[in-house]
Write an enzyme that holds these catalytic residues in place. Structure first.
Site, short mmCIF file in Angstrom:
data_model
loop_
_atom_site.label_atom_id
_atom_site.label_comp_id
_atom_site.label_asym_id
_atom_site.label_seq_id
_atom_site.Cartn_x
_atom_site.Cartn_y
_atom_site.Cartn_z
N TRP A 77 65.84 30.29 28.06
CA TRP A 77 66.71 30.04 29.21
C TRP A 77 67.83 29.17 28.66
CZ3 TRP A 77 68.49 25.94 32.20
CH2 TRP A 77 69.00 26.29 33.47
N ASN A 101 61.62 24.25 23.14
CA ASN A 101 61.86 24.21 24.58
C ASN A 101 62.24 22.78 24.93
OD1 ASN A 101 61.78 24.41 27.40
ND2 ASN A 101 59.59 23.96 27.46
N GLY A 102 63.42 22.60 25.54
CA GLY A 102 63.86 21.26 25.90
C GLY A 102 65.34 21.10 25.59
N GLU A 485 62.68 27.59 53.81
CA GLU A 485 61.97 28.34 52.78
C GLU A 485 62.32 29.83 52.86
OE1 GLU A 485 60.65 27.69 50.16
OE2 GLU A 485 59.33 29.34 49.66
N GLU A 492 67.30 33.51 46.52
CA GLU A 492 66.97 33.48 45.09
C GLU A 492 66.60 34.85 44.52
OE1 GLU A 492 63.80 30.89 43.74
OE2 GLU A 492 62.64 31.27 45.52
N LYS A 607 61.27 29.51 35.98
CA LYS A 607 60.12 29.08 36.77
C LYS A 607 59.96 27.56 36.75
CE LYS A 607 56.38 29.96 39.12
NZ LYS A 607 56.62 30.33 40.52
O1 M6R Z 1 57.24 23.58 39.66
P1 M6R Z 1 57.87 22.98 40.88
O2 M6R Z 1 57.08 23.25 42.12
O3 M6R Z 1 58.14 21.53 40.74
O4 M6R Z 1 59.26 23.73 41.03
C1 M6R Z 1 60.19 23.32 41.99
C2 M6R Z 1 61.27 24.35 42.15
O5 M6R Z 1 61.94 24.56 40.95
C3 M6R Z 1 60.72 25.69 42.65
O6 M6R Z 1 60.01 25.54 43.83
C4 M6R Z 1 61.87 26.69 42.87
O7 M6R Z 1 62.65 26.27 43.95
C5 M6R Z 1 61.31 28.09 43.10
N1 M6R Z 1 62.05 29.04 42.34
C6 M6R Z 1 61.35 28.50 44.51
O8 M6R Z 1 60.88 29.79 44.72
#
Ligand code: M6R
Length: 612
Positions: A77, A101-102, A485, A492, A607
């Site tokens: 990414w 990664n980072g 939501e 998205e 993700k």
């Molecule tokens: O791993 P997390 O729950 O901390 O991630 C938070 C958000 O990046 C995550 O919920 C993001 O908004 C998703 N793509 C939503 O579907």
């Protein structure tokens, strides 16, 4: 962001690494690459890199398979340097190749120094300096592990690194700081990966590396050392996820499969936490005894994205069911100011991955200021649980689709349990009240199954509305986070502009947007907000909006005002979010699928957001 995999063992490394990368592709898909060490000629590296999705790398590897039993791989990414083959990992410098990664924050400074010494760079990535630093140390006679020690001493920022050296035949070296890295302990083979699904087909025995640690992997074992070079002994954890959970199981997309797995995710998250006679909630590992629960002045929930919407639901339950002051905060905003938190606050960090950088930083900041931290996470031993005093794990299993669904409802389940636990410990709920709520909660998975089945026809509605460019989602009270939501899911994965709004705010601006081209999704369960929501539905109907109502049971008036009514069935009003969110996920999914977008890996998203 980015996924890395490393393998050392007796088997051909390339197919194993590619399979691992396939399971990590949700972490990034701008480019992919692999480096495999072969024994030929005393040790050589074969590096293959491709721009774009993993399929292109798989095709390149199929045409010219690199042979060897140890190697590293990466799916990217992009942060530094646009997506291209040139910027794909692993960069190779001399005899060494590395995946990362980072973000290496001081990469420009190090790069200038290395360029000053006559080194030339082939990419725009921050990672390439790591390859040069390793090469510099190896050229000076250091072993691979010593080269990694020297390299990470010069690197500031976040990293999970895995390096393979052409001349070091029997081992790989990995290092971690602020980016996840899991070691997989196989039988005569060892793995390292950014996330558990990559290694699940081969082993369920893992060791998550801690900050600043470095590990040497050979066929026969791992040797871990801390940042000061001291050997570290670490217990091996057994993961109870099955490899099948990370497969599509006949569904067209992971997201659709995960939508259907939601009742089970809630069931598993509730399992064992409600006592048989339903008059007690036990949250093992949360470290919230009665005295602590009673001493709390406030609960602050911090999270990002979908997890933030779950946190907003949690806030409502904590206030309504537990009678404790509660507030949900965007983690990025919380950490970006001077929040007033202290020893009587419980800060609940909600995160599917347990690695989101803003949520982690918010939790650490609150901890520094004396607050008690509770992690609500899906990934065992991830960074946020490790930074917390206690953890309340969701048991959703691996979530692969980038758009979160089953982890959201599992978070709802965990937060509802937390509210019931605090409500009973603080005397807000008596045994009867608690029993009624826990019984309703235990019935939720069954109700969810019915609601999913009832709304499978939402596909037709999705096709009818897919061309609308702007959508409004409205809700009040407990349905407001669900409206947010629903809008997030639509934007998205389908790339359609959608706004979630508190319905009470509609007259303060968004009503100006309404005309006959705007679908308005109104979340209208029959609860204490029903009449007010009906007022909003009348208002948008009067302005010719195409109303899609989500409600618990048929309502003639709502039917008259709506182009479509999606019913989800009834539960206690408090728990309606578990049901009302389901048709919104399905609607977003079917619109995206109809539009032909990449549902599981939507553009520009990853993700796990481990960069700021
Ligand atoms: O791993 P997390 O729950 O901390 O991630 C938070 C958000 O990046 C995550 O919920 C993001 O908004 C998703 N793509 C939503 O579907």
């Amino acid at each position: 962001m980015c996924g890395i995999v490393a393998y050392v063992g007796p088997k051909e490394a390339a197919p194993l690494i590619l399979e691992g990368l396939r399971r990590l592709e949700y972490r990034g898909y701008d480019s992919a690459g692999i480096a495999v060490r072969s024994d030929a000629g005393g040790g050589t590296l074969a590096v293959v890199r491709c721009e774009g999705k993993l399929a292109r790398l798989e095709e390149a590897v199929r045409r010219a398979p690199p042979s060897g039993t140890r190697g590293v791989g990466h799916t990217r990414w992009a942060t530094h340097g646009r997506p291209s083959e040139r910027n794909a990992h692993p960069p190779q410098v001399g005899r060494v190749a590395v995946v990362h990664n980072g973000i290496i924050e001081n990469h420009l400074e190090v790069r200038r120094r290395l360029e000053g010494q006559g080194r030339t760079f082939a990419s725009e990535t921050d990672t390439e300096i790591a390859a040069h630093l390793l090469d510099e140390a190896l050229a000076a006679g250091a072993s691979l592990v010593e080269a990694m020690r020297r390299a990470v001493r010069q690197i500031e920022g976040s990293y999970a690194l895995a390096a393979v050296d052409a001349r070091t035949g029997d081992r790989l070296v990995v290092a971690k700081n602020a980016s996840p890295l899991i070691l997989g302990i196989g039988d005569g083979e060892m793995f390292a990966a950014s996330d558990i699904p990559a290694i699940l087909p081969y082993t369920n025995r893992v060791i998550p590396l801690e900050e600043g640690e470095l590990a040497e992997l050979t066929r026969d074992g791992v040797r871990i050392e801390d940042a000061a070079g001291r050997p570290v002994s670490r217990a091996v954890r057994r993961i109870d996820w099955s490899p099948l959970q990370a497969e599509k199981g006949g569904f067209k997309h992971f997201m659709l499969k995960e939508i259907h797995e939601q009742p089970r995710a809630v069931e598993d998250t509730l399992r064992g936490r409600i006592v048989a006679d339903r008059t007690g909630v036990f949250l093992e590992g949360a470290e919230l005894d009665d005295e602590t629960a009673r001493s709390l002045h406030r609960v602050v929930l911090v999270a990002c994205g979908t997890s933030f919407h779950a946190a907003m639901s949690g806030q409502r339950w904590l206030e309504g069911l537990a009678g404790v002051p509660a507030v949900a905060e965007l983690a990025s905003e919380f950490r970006g100011r001077e929040p007033i938190v202290g020893e009587h606050d419980l800060v609940v960090a909600v995160s599917q991955s347990g690695e989101t950088i803003d949520t982690l930083a918010a939790a650490k900041l609150a901890r520094e200021r004396g607050a008690r931290i509770l992690a609500v996470a899906n990934v065992l031993d991830s960074a946020i649980p490790r930074a917390a005093h206690g953890s309340l794990y969701t048991h959703a299993g691996p979530e692969i689709g980038v758009a979160s669904t089953k982890c959201f409802v599992a978070q709802l389940a965990a937060l509802a349990l937390l509210a019931l636990r605090l409500g009973s410990a603080r005397g807000r709920l008596d045994a009867g009240g608690l029993a009624e709520l826990t019984a309703a909660l235990l019935r939720i998975p069954g109700r969810m199954r019915e609601a999913i089945a009832r709304n499978s026809g939402v596909e037709t509605l999705g096709r009818a509305l897919a061309s609308a460019p702007n959508w409004l989602y409205l809700g009040r009270g407990r349905s407001y986070p669900i409206a947010l939501e629903g809008a997030l899911k639509l934007k998205e994965i389908s790339y359609i502009h959608a706004e979630g709004y508190a319905a009470g705010e509609m007259k303060h601006g968004p009503i100006a947007l309404i005309d006959r081209n705007v679908p308005v999704v109104a979340v209208v369960p029959h609860d204490e907000q029903f009449e007010k929501m009906m007022g909003n539905v009348h208002e948008v109907h009067a302005r010719e909006a195409r109303v899609v109502a989500v409600t618990d049971r048929e309502d003639p008036e709502l039917r008259t005002l709506s182009e479509e009514v999606l019913t989800v069935g009834e539960t206690l009003p408090a728990f309606s979010p578990f049901l009302t969110v389901l048709p919104l996920q399905l609607l977003a999914y079917h619109i995206a699928d109809f539009k032909g977008t990449d549902v599981d890996q939507p553009r520009n998203l990853a993700k796990t957001v481990t960069v700021e």
